[in-house]
Write a protein that holds these residues in place. Structure first.
Motif, PDB file in Angstrom:
ATOM      1  N   ARG A  65       0.836  -1.207   0.000  1.00  0.00           N
ATOM      2  CA  ARG A  65       0.000   0.000   0.000  1.00  0.00           C
ATOM      3  C   ARG A  65       0.867   1.252   0.000  1.00  0.00           C
ATOM      4  NH1 ARG A  65      -1.775   0.001   5.009  1.00  0.00           N
ATOM      5  NH2 ARG A  65      -3.447  -1.493   4.624  1.00  0.00           N
ATOM      6  N   GLU A  66       1.909   1.240   0.800  1.00  0.00           N
ATOM      7  CA  GLU A  66       2.831   2.382   0.866  1.00  0.00           C
ATOM      8  C   GLU A  66       3.466   2.637  -0.490  1.00  0.00           C
ATOM      9  OE1 GLU A  66       5.142   5.428   2.877  1.00  0.00           O
ATOM     10  OE2 GLU A  66       3.305   4.339   3.411  1.00  0.00           O
ATOM     11  N   LYS A  67       3.873   1.574  -1.155  1.00  0.00           N
ATOM     12  CA  LYS A  67       4.447   1.716  -2.498  1.00  0.00           C
ATOM     13  C   LYS A  67       3.421   2.343  -3.439  1.00  0.00           C
ATOM     14  CE  LYS A  67       8.410  -0.641  -1.919  1.00  0.00           C
ATOM     15  NZ  LYS A  67       9.746  -0.024  -2.082  1.00  0.00           N
ATOM     16  N   ALA A  68       2.206   1.794  -3.450  1.00  0.00           N
ATOM     17  CA  ALA A  68       1.173   2.241  -4.387  1.00  0.00           C
ATOM     18  C   ALA A  68       0.830   3.707  -4.185  1.00  0.00           C
ATOM     19  CB  ALA A  68      -0.075   1.373  -4.238  1.00  0.00           C
ATOM     20  N   GLU A  69       0.772   4.133  -2.932  1.00  0.00           N
ATOM     21  CA  GLU A  69       0.347   5.502  -2.640  1.00  0.00           C
ATOM     22  C   GLU A  69       1.398   6.541  -2.992  1.00  0.00           C
ATOM     23  OE1 GLU A  69      -2.770   4.557   1.036  1.00  0.00           O
ATOM     24  OE2 GLU A  69      -0.705   5.188   1.487  1.00  0.00           O
ATOM     25  N   HIS A  70       2.643   6.098  -3.187  1.00  0.00           N
ATOM     26  CA  HIS A  70       3.707   7.078  -3.432  1.00  0.00           C
ATOM     27  C   HIS A  70       4.357   6.946  -4.811  1.00  0.00           C
ATOM     28  CE1 HIS A  70       3.361   7.258   0.996  1.00  0.00           C
ATOM     29  NE2 HIS A  70       3.720   8.519   0.824  1.00  0.00           N
ATOM     30  N   LEU A  71       3.830   6.069  -5.661  1.00  0.00           N
ATOM     31  CA  LEU A  71       4.365   5.973  -7.017  1.00  0.00           C
ATOM     32  C   LEU A  71       3.748   7.066  -7.874  1.00  0.00           C
ATOM     33  CD1 LEU A  71       4.304   2.103  -7.607  1.00  0.00           C
ATOM     34  CD2 LEU A  71       6.342   3.548  -7.434  1.00  0.00           C
ATOM     35  N   PRO A  72       4.563   7.961  -8.459  1.00  0.00           N
ATOM     36  CA  PRO A  72       4.012   9.058  -9.265  1.00  0.00           C
ATOM     37  C   PRO A  72       3.429   8.561 -10.591  1.00  0.00           C
ATOM     38  CG  PRO A  72       6.407   9.086  -9.330  1.00  0.00           C
ATOM     39  CD  PRO A  72       6.033   8.024  -8.346  1.00  0.00           C
TER      40      PRO A  72
ATOM     41  N   PHE B 171      -5.063   8.007 -16.766  1.00  0.00           N
ATOM     42  CA  PHE B 171      -4.084   7.713 -15.719  1.00  0.00           C
ATOM     43  C   PHE B 171      -4.781   6.996 -14.568  1.00  0.00           C
ATOM     44  CE2 PHE B 171      -2.592  11.449 -18.032  1.00  0.00           C
ATOM     45  CZ  PHE B 171      -1.318  11.021 -18.412  1.00  0.00           C
ATOM     46  N   TYR B 172      -4.487   5.689 -14.428  1.00  0.00           N
ATOM     47  CA  TYR B 172      -5.122   4.872 -13.390  1.00  0.00           C
ATOM     48  C   TYR B 172      -4.159   4.710 -12.222  1.00  0.00           C
ATOM     49  CZ  TYR B 172      -8.819   1.830 -11.764  1.00  0.00           C
ATOM     50  OH  TYR B 172      -9.897   1.311 -11.045  1.00  0.00           O
ATOM     51  N   SER B 173      -4.637   4.975 -11.028  1.00  0.00           N
ATOM     52  CA  SER B 173      -3.768   4.938  -9.847  1.00  0.00           C
ATOM     53  C   SER B 173      -3.413   3.505  -9.478  1.00  0.00           C
ATOM     54  CB  SER B 173      -4.459   5.621  -8.663  1.00  0.00           C
ATOM     55  OG  SER B 173      -5.704   5.001  -8.399  1.00  0.00           O
ATOM     56  N   PRO B 174      -2.176   3.263  -9.010  1.00  0.00           N
ATOM     57  CA  PRO B 174      -1.789   1.929  -8.540  1.00  0.00           C
ATOM     58  C   PRO B 174      -2.752   1.465  -7.457  1.00  0.00           C
ATOM     59  CG  PRO B 174       0.130   3.363  -8.670  1.00  0.00           C
ATOM     60  CD  PRO B 174      -1.070   4.231  -8.868  1.00  0.00           C
ATOM     61  N   THR B 175      -3.267   0.269  -7.589  1.00  0.00           N
ATOM     62  CA  THR B 175      -4.381  -0.202  -6.769  1.00  0.00           C
ATOM     63  C   THR B 175      -4.021  -1.494  -6.056  1.00  0.00           C
ATOM     64  OG1 THR B 175      -5.969   0.841  -8.273  1.00  0.00           O
ATOM     65  CG2 THR B 175      -6.806  -0.916  -6.861  1.00  0.00           C
ATOM     66  N   VAL B 176      -4.370  -1.579  -4.770  1.00  0.00           N
ATOM     67  CA  VAL B 176      -4.158  -2.778  -3.966  1.00  0.00           C
ATOM     68  C   VAL B 176      -5.507  -3.228  -3.425  1.00  0.00           C
ATOM     69  CG1 VAL B 176      -2.998  -3.783  -1.963  1.00  0.00           C
ATOM     70  CG2 VAL B 176      -1.827  -2.029  -3.332  1.00  0.00           C
ATOM     71  N   LEU B 177      -5.829  -4.507  -3.607  1.00  0.00           N
ATOM     72  CA  LEU B 177      -7.101  -5.065  -3.153  1.00  0.00           C
ATOM     73  C   LEU B 177      -6.863  -6.213  -2.175  1.00  0.00           C
ATOM     74  CD1 LEU B 177      -8.971  -5.378  -6.598  1.00  0.00           C
ATOM     75  CD2 LEU B 177      -9.131  -3.495  -4.949  1.00  0.00           C
ATOM     76  N   THR B 178      -7.692  -6.291  -1.147  1.00  0.00           N
ATOM     77  CA  THR B 178      -7.673  -7.420  -0.217  1.00  0.00           C
ATOM     78  C   THR B 178      -9.108  -7.914  -0.027  1.00  0.00           C
ATOM     79  OG1 THR B 178      -7.885  -5.946   1.705  1.00  0.00           O
ATOM     80  CG2 THR B 178      -5.646  -6.554   1.024  1.00  0.00           C
ATOM     81  N   GLY B 179      -9.262  -8.966   0.801  1.00  0.00           N
ATOM     82  CA  GLY B 179     -10.594  -9.492   1.090  1.00  0.00           C
ATOM     83  C   GLY B 179     -11.216 -10.220  -0.085  1.00  0.00           C
TER      84      GLY B 179
END
Length: 493
Positions: free
Chosen positions: A315-322, A369-377
């Motif tokens: 999540r940290e990676k995804a939120e900070h990748l430009p 431009f699609y934001s890096p996305t992380v899914l759980t559950g």
């Protein structure tokens, strides 16, 4: 230097090919020309000619006529042309790389990789004309017995938009080197990177007319190539759905089809793995080139002892990748190729949420431009876990045992690439349990080298049909049995 002067010194000078296809030279196609647009800005980059079905049938006839003379060309002469084509990609890497960036929405490193691999594909293929062309067989008869490799004839190469240069040249170069003629049909969204620059490379290298032809076109053009009687082999890289149609047509027409198709690749994190390194590998595997790679890590399978920590790190990676226009500055992700592809990515994310998934990061877009996305559950039936997304989305699921991990991996219809991160001994055990064309231990899922066999199983294609001498010779030649006696054999009739 003025714009006109710059254009004249360009190796891809549009005045040569604007609005044209290539048959025995640059000429207008029978179909309506199309504009090539830059996905990051919507700007028109160029116009290319489009081929009709009639153009495809004519090209196949032309290629069959040219093939006999090309196959008879001395091996050293064929090899020299391949080397000169490789030098083209080295010498003009900066200009070619900028086209790849603008046309595909790639970051600079991805574009540089394409030109680098394209050169290597040509250099490796240059060794094929001098490779042994068969075997001497033992026999109980009084003759010499040989199994020799001969050129297949006419090869049609149909390539996709995501890595258009690599995924075209990896078939074009070895097929030409082995004495075949080639008809290349790139994706109409990336006809310059996937077609024009390859045509220019071999044009500059001195390839005889008719040996390589460039037919920009849509589905009708591709279908015609599967039907043209002169075409012996179809090398197709693209979606599984389209590949099934190509395979059906090839089977009906008794052609050989090499199909490199989709993937829903698993990245597996074993207990005790270094979380920071694993999350870095996972982010690279899922977010490189906006996830628009058949080898993208589409499923992150993490041991239950590490799941929470891994999700937090990812999540940290995804939120900070430009994310942004690759030509405007330093970004990690560029645009999705077009709105249709973007909408399909977002559909899967929304359906995943409706089925119970949690969006840990991303899930939004601005234009293309699609934001890096992380899914759980998720469970195995969730659309984001079951489908190939082809976008920057990383679904994460936990597992408890190696056997469970293998069962989850193998439950997918796809089988292209698997990454296993952690203890090598445990990874080797797991590698023997999974069904996949490629397995990478302590590396992520996206990997391609010109001398390595490449391909998948199941819905990912028809096996390793590209890469290295063995696979390329198998892919683009026929095996002929030849026997020789010193005089005519006696017979009882």
């Amino acid at each position: 230097m003025t714009a006109t002067e710059s254009e004249q010194t360009s190796i891809l000078n549009p005045s040569l090919w604007d609005g044209k296809i290539y048959t025995t030279g640059w000429t207008a196609g029978s179909a309506e020309p199309i504009e090539v647009k830059e996905p990051a800005t919507g700007s028109v980059l160029a116009t290319v000619g489009m081929a009709s079905a009639a153009d495809a049938f004519a090209a196949a006839t032309r290629a069959a006529k040219a093939q006999k003379e090309w196959a008879a060309t001395k091996p050293e002469d064929r090899a020299a042309i391949l080397r000169r084509a490789g030098d083209f990609f080295v010498t003009h890497a900066a200009e070619l790389g900028e086209w790849v960036q603008r046309e595909t929405g790639a970051i600079g490193a991805k574009a540089a990789l394409e030109t680098h691999v394209a050169a290597n594909e040509c250099f490796d293929a240059a060794g094929l004309p001098h490779h042994p062309a068969g075997d001497v067989l033992t026999s109980n008869a009084d003759h010499w017995s040989f199994a020799r490799r001969t050129p297949a004839g006419v090869v049609a190469v149909i390539s996709p938009f995501n890595f258009p240069l690599i995924l075209s040249i990896r078939s074009v170069a070895p097929a030409l080197a082995l004495g075949n003629t080639v008809i290349l049909k790139p994706d109409p969204r990336t006809p310059v990177s996937g077609g024009v620059m390859i045509m220019r490379a071999f044009e500059e290298a001195g390839l005889p007319a008719g040996v390589l032809q460039l037919l920009n076109g849509g589905a009708e053009t591709g279908a015609a190539l599967t039907e043209a009687p002169e075409v012996r082999i179809i090398s197709f890289t693209g979606s599984t759905a389209a590949g099934r149609k190509v395979g059906e047509a090839a089977g009906r027409n008794l052609k050989r089809a090499h199909l490199e198709l989709g993937g829903n690749n698993a990245l597996i994190v074993l207990p005790g793995a270094d979380l920071a390194k694993a999350a870095s590998a996972g982010a690279f595997g899922s977010f490189l080139h906006q996830g628009q790679i058949c080898m993208t890590a589409g499923r992150h399978l993490v041991h239950e002892s590490l799941t929470n920590g891994y999700v937090s790190a990812l999540r940290e990676k995804a939120e900070h990748l430009p994310v942004g226009d690759p030509m405007s500055g330093q970004v990690a992700l560029g645009p999705i190729i077009d709105d249709r592809q973007r909408d399909n990515i977002h559909r899967i994310v929304e359906e995943a949420k409706a089925a119970g998934a949690t969006v840990e990061a991303g899930g939004t877009y601005d234009n293309l431009f699609y934001s890096p996305t992380v899914l759980t559950g998720l469970d195995k039936e969730n659309p984001a876990w079951a489908e190939e997304i082809f976008g920057p989305v990383a679904p994460v699921m936990g597992f408890s045992t190696l056997e469970e991990a293998a069962e989850i991996v193998n439950s997918s219809e796809y089988g292209l690439s698997v990454s296993i991160l952690g203890d090598v001994g445990e990874a080797m055990k797991l590698a023997d349990m999974v069904h996949s064309g490629k397995v990478h231990i302590n590396e992520q899922t996206v990997m391609d080298e010109s001398n390595a066999p490449f391909g998948g199983v199941g819905a990912s294609g028809t096996g390793s049909r590209f890469g290295g001498y063995t696979a390329n010779i198998e892919a683009f030649t026929e095996t002929q049995w030849l026997t020789v006696r010193p005089d005519i054999a006696p017979y009882p009739f």
